[in-house]
Write a protein that holds these residues in place. Structure first.
Motif, PDB file in Angstrom:
ATOM      1  N   PHE A  15     -38.210 -48.443  19.634  1.00 48.98           N
ATOM      2  CA  PHE A  15     -37.999 -48.594  21.248  1.00 48.98           C
ATOM      3  C   PHE A  15     -39.117 -48.714  22.262  1.00 48.98           C
ATOM      4  O   PHE A  15     -38.543 -49.613  23.502  1.00 48.98           O
ATOM      5  CB  PHE A  15     -37.573 -47.302  21.871  1.00 48.98           C
ATOM      6  CG  PHE A  15     -37.179 -47.206  23.078  1.00 48.98           C
ATOM      7  CD1 PHE A  15     -35.988 -47.171  23.568  1.00 48.98           C
ATOM      8  CD2 PHE A  15     -37.692 -46.099  23.832  1.00 48.98           C
ATOM      9  CE1 PHE A  15     -35.796 -47.161  24.943  1.00 48.98           C
ATOM     10  CE2 PHE A  15     -37.542 -45.694  25.081  1.00 48.98           C
ATOM     11  CZ  PHE A  15     -36.369 -46.249  25.662  1.00 48.98           C
ATOM     12  N   VAL A  16     -40.013 -48.304  22.047  1.00 52.11           N
ATOM     13  CA  VAL A  16     -41.135 -48.837  23.368  1.00 52.11           C
ATOM     14  C   VAL A  16     -41.444 -49.953  23.216  1.00 52.11           C
ATOM     15  O   VAL A  16     -41.397 -50.504  24.845  1.00 52.11           O
ATOM     16  CB  VAL A  16     -42.867 -47.748  22.897  1.00 52.11           C
ATOM     17  CG1 VAL A  16     -43.671 -48.262  23.858  1.00 52.11           C
ATOM     18  CG2 VAL A  16     -42.807 -46.286  22.950  1.00 52.11           C
ATOM     19  N   LEU A  19     -38.875 -51.513  25.271  1.00 53.57           N
ATOM     20  CA  LEU A  19     -38.265 -50.819  26.409  1.00 53.57           C
ATOM     21  C   LEU A  19     -40.040 -51.656  27.287  1.00 53.57           C
ATOM     22  O   LEU A  19     -39.168 -52.387  28.300  1.00 53.57           O
ATOM     23  CB  LEU A  19     -38.673 -48.790  26.385  1.00 53.57           C
ATOM     24  CG  LEU A  19     -39.083 -49.018  27.779  1.00 53.57           C
ATOM     25  CD1 LEU A  19     -37.800 -48.784  28.100  1.00 53.57           C
ATOM     26  CD2 LEU A  19     -39.523 -47.649  28.028  1.00 53.57           C
ATOM     27  N   ARG A  22     -38.373 -55.954  27.692  1.00 51.08           N
ATOM     28  CA  ARG A  22     -37.198 -55.466  29.075  1.00 51.08           C
ATOM     29  C   ARG A  22     -37.866 -55.280  30.436  1.00 51.08           C
ATOM     30  O   ARG A  22     -37.308 -55.739  31.030  1.00 51.08           O
ATOM     31  CB  ARG A  22     -36.344 -55.259  28.616  1.00 51.08           C
ATOM     32  CG  ARG A  22     -35.786 -55.393  26.817  1.00 51.08           C
ATOM     33  CD  ARG A  22     -34.693 -54.087  26.670  1.00 51.08           C
ATOM     34  NE  ARG A  22     -34.171 -54.645  25.456  1.00 51.08           N
ATOM     35  CZ  ARG A  22     -32.864 -55.812  25.955  1.00 51.08           C
ATOM     36  NH1 ARG A  22     -32.121 -55.532  26.202  1.00 51.08           N
ATOM     37  NH2 ARG A  22     -32.459 -55.915  24.038  1.00 51.08           N
ATOM     38  N   LEU A  23     -39.028 -54.326  30.545  1.00 50.27           N
ATOM     39  CA  LEU A  23     -39.060 -54.281  31.604  1.00 50.27           C
ATOM     40  C   LEU A  23     -39.604 -55.309  32.061  1.00 50.27           C
ATOM     41  O   LEU A  23     -39.439 -55.527  33.308  1.00 50.27           O
ATOM     42  CB  LEU A  23     -39.794 -52.897  31.621  1.00 50.27           C
ATOM     43  CG  LEU A  23     -39.465 -51.261  31.871  1.00 50.27           C
ATOM     44  CD1 LEU A  23     -40.267 -50.242  31.496  1.00 50.27           C
ATOM     45  CD2 LEU A  23     -37.754 -51.205  32.617  1.00 50.27           C
ATOM     46  N   ILE A  57     -31.710 -52.233  29.810  1.00 47.09           N
ATOM     47  CA  ILE A  57     -31.851 -51.174  28.641  1.00 47.09           C
ATOM     48  C   ILE A  57     -31.298 -49.995  27.831  1.00 47.09           C
ATOM     49  O   ILE A  57     -31.106 -50.075  26.699  1.00 47.09           O
ATOM     50  CB  ILE A  57     -33.281 -49.954  29.122  1.00 47.09           C
ATOM     51  CG1 ILE A  57     -34.313 -51.059  29.869  1.00 47.09           C
ATOM     52  CG2 ILE A  57     -33.756 -49.204  28.247  1.00 47.09           C
ATOM     53  CD1 ILE A  57     -35.046 -50.329  30.589  1.00 47.09           C
ATOM     54  N   SER A  62     -30.219 -55.753  20.877  1.00 52.27           N
ATOM     55  CA  SER A  62     -31.481 -56.201  20.826  1.00 52.27           C
ATOM     56  C   SER A  62     -31.700 -57.271  20.322  1.00 52.27           C
ATOM     57  O   SER A  62     -30.259 -58.144  20.214  1.00 52.27           O
ATOM     58  CB  SER A  62     -32.404 -55.455  19.904  1.00 52.27           C
ATOM     59  OG  SER A  62     -32.145 -54.632  19.672  1.00 52.27           O
ATOM     60  N   THR A 138     -44.021 -41.226  23.780  1.00 56.43           N
ATOM     61  CA  THR A 138     -43.312 -42.318  24.642  1.00 56.43           C
ATOM     62  C   THR A 138     -43.610 -43.148  25.505  1.00 56.43           C
ATOM     63  O   THR A 138     -43.667 -43.900  25.324  1.00 56.43           O
ATOM     64  CB  THR A 138     -41.719 -41.660  24.014  1.00 56.43           C
ATOM     65  OG1 THR A 138     -41.618 -41.254  22.737  1.00 56.43           O
ATOM     66  CG2 THR A 138     -40.836 -42.785  24.026  1.00 56.43           C
ATOM     67  N   ALA A 142     -45.358 -46.592  26.182  1.00 56.71           N
ATOM     68  CA  ALA A 142     -44.964 -47.685  26.641  1.00 56.71           C
ATOM     69  C   ALA A 142     -46.000 -47.984  27.806  1.00 56.71           C
ATOM     70  O   ALA A 142     -46.263 -49.090  28.603  1.00 56.71           O
ATOM     71  CB  ALA A 142     -43.652 -46.953  27.728  1.00 56.71           C
ATOM     72  N   TYR A 146     -47.827 -51.465  28.190  1.00 61.29           N
ATOM     73  CA  TYR A 146     -47.972 -52.482  29.492  1.00 61.29           C
ATOM     74  C   TYR A 146     -48.969 -52.323  29.924  1.00 61.29           C
ATOM     75  O   TYR A 146     -49.762 -53.707  30.737  1.00 61.29           O
ATOM     76  CB  TYR A 146     -46.667 -51.731  30.420  1.00 61.29           C
ATOM     77  CG  TYR A 146     -45.724 -52.793  31.370  1.00 61.29           C
ATOM     78  CD1 TYR A 146     -44.575 -52.981  31.131  1.00 61.29           C
ATOM     79  CD2 TYR A 146     -46.493 -52.918  32.803  1.00 61.29           C
ATOM     80  CE1 TYR A 146     -43.621 -53.549  31.577  1.00 61.29           C
ATOM     81  CE2 TYR A 146     -46.069 -54.124  33.525  1.00 61.29           C
ATOM     82  CZ  TYR A 146     -44.046 -54.598  33.074  1.00 61.29           C
ATOM     83  OH  TYR A 146     -43.990 -54.506  33.867  1.00 61.29           O
ATOM     84  N   ARG A 156     -41.358 -47.311  37.321  1.00 58.84           N
ATOM     85  CA  ARG A 156     -40.215 -47.402  36.508  1.00 58.84           C
ATOM     86  C   ARG A 156     -40.353 -46.132  35.003  1.00 58.84           C
ATOM     87  O   ARG A 156     -39.206 -45.933  34.710  1.00 58.84           O
ATOM     88  CB  ARG A 156     -39.189 -47.858  36.242  1.00 58.84           C
ATOM     89  CG  ARG A 156     -38.585 -48.827  37.179  1.00 58.84           C
ATOM     90  CD  ARG A 156     -37.976 -50.060  37.580  1.00 58.84           C
ATOM     91  NE  ARG A 156     -36.684 -50.518  36.163  1.00 58.84           N
ATOM     92  CZ  ARG A 156     -36.178 -51.149  35.172  1.00 58.84           C
ATOM     93  NH1 ARG A 156     -36.651 -52.176  35.421  1.00 58.84           N
ATOM     94  NH2 ARG A 156     -35.071 -50.735  34.754  1.00 58.84           N
ATOM     95  N   ILE A 157     -41.756 -45.818  34.333  1.00 58.83           N
ATOM     96  CA  ILE A 157     -41.878 -45.144  33.973  1.00 58.83           C
ATOM     97  C   ILE A 157     -42.282 -44.361  34.137  1.00 58.83           C
ATOM     98  O   ILE A 157     -42.553 -42.674  33.529  1.00 58.83           O
ATOM     99  CB  ILE A 157     -43.141 -45.747  32.281  1.00 58.83           C
ATOM    100  CG1 ILE A 157     -41.962 -46.998  32.013  1.00 58.83           C
ATOM    101  CG2 ILE A 157     -43.144 -45.118  31.685  1.00 58.83           C
ATOM    102  CD1 ILE A 157     -42.818 -48.002  30.643  1.00 58.83           C
TER     103      ILE A 157
END
Length: 289
Positions: A15-16, A19, A22-23, A57, A62, A138, A142, A146, A156-157
């Motif tokens: 998922f990371v 994420l 996508r971000l 998200i 996927s 998690t 991410a 990044y 956003r995180i």
């Protein structure tokens, strides 16, 4: 339990990866829409908006980062899918970065290490903080990915993690017998670390440290609790940075002006302090006493 925690780490590591990609893609598409708002024709603008919707998200399916082909369950098994496909997309055969299995394995490793050495024990007061800690890990993964890739800690995180850290402090204060001392200690930890980073940010005009690190320091200070542990996070992060930078400088692969993302070092230091804080504090204070 170790196997369950490991599998959960692999899934959330996958998922990371999604994420982070996508971000970043959402930011790129949004910037293109803003920059070309007056120049883009309706077909081009609609194409960008369609892509933005696909990158959602929560609702987006996927897909392969290279060709955009939708992925099925057999393409999404952490680590195993990457190995069986030889590190290439099943549909366009474009290379899939080794980042994907590495992040999945590292997340699983962090989950298992946290389970084995969880300092709060497994009474009622330990289970809920551990679940929250896995959410933090998690988010940390991410942010680290990044920052390594794009030298940026996205709000956003970071902002949701600040809220979650505040919620945890309130829970410790109200429900887990931490009392007001837990709240004041956490606030002092956040204030001391974020305040120090803010001074460094102002003094260097953003050259030594970015403002994203200042905001991240609020999360980390709330989590570790107390000025001493906050300073220990900074000490460990600086030590880790030295262990990375000195060999690079010695080999000529970096110079004094080479930028090194500090976020992953701070995050790694926080994990170390949260899990092994007590013996580290005893050792740290022993350096000066």
């Amino acid at each position: 339990m170790i196997l369950i925690v490991c599998c959960l780490g692999l899934i959330l590591g996958s998922f990371v990866n999604a994420l982070v990609w996508r971000l970043h893609e959402q930011e790129e598409v949004a910037e293109a829409l803003v920059a070309g708002s007056k120049r883009l024709g309706k077909p081009a603008e609609q194409k960008l908006r369609t892509r933005l919707a696909r990158l959602s998200i929560l609702r987006g399916r996927s897909m392969c980062p290279a060709c955009g082909h939708g992925l099925t369950a057999k393409d999404l098994v952490p680590v195993i899918s990457w190995l069986t496909l030889g590190g290439k997309c099943r549909y366009c055969h474009a290379p899939i970065s080794v980042q994907y299995p590495v992040v999945e394995l590292l997340t699983a490793l962090l989950f298992v290490v946290s389970y084995i050495w969880w300092p709060l024990g497994w009474q009622a007061s330990g289970y809920i903080p551990f679940i929250l800690w896995l959410v933090f890990l998690t988010g940390f993964m991410a942010l680290a990915v990044y920052d390594i890739r794009w030298m940026l800690l996205p709000d956003r995180i970071v902002y949701p993690l600040i809220v979650l850290a505040a919620v945890e402090v309130v829970m410790q204060t109200a429900f887990f017998h931490g009392g007001w001392s837990a709240a004041t200690t956490a606030v002092f930890g956040a204030g001391s670390l974020a305040g120090l980073f803010y001074l460094l940010y102002l003094g260097s005009r953003g050259n030594w440290i970015g403002f994203g690190d200042v905001k991240l320091a609020i999360v980390l200070g709330l989590l570790v609790g107390g000025p001493l542990r906050a300073l220990l996070v900074l000490f460990v992060a600086s030590l880790l940075g030295s262990l990375i930078a000195i060999p690079l400088l010695a080999r000529g692969r970096a110079t004094a002006k080479t930028l090194l993302p500090f976020g992953p070092l701070l995050l790694t230091a926080t994990v170390i302090v949260v899990l092994f804080g007590e013996p580290l504090v005893r050792w740290y204070t022993g350096l000066f006493i």
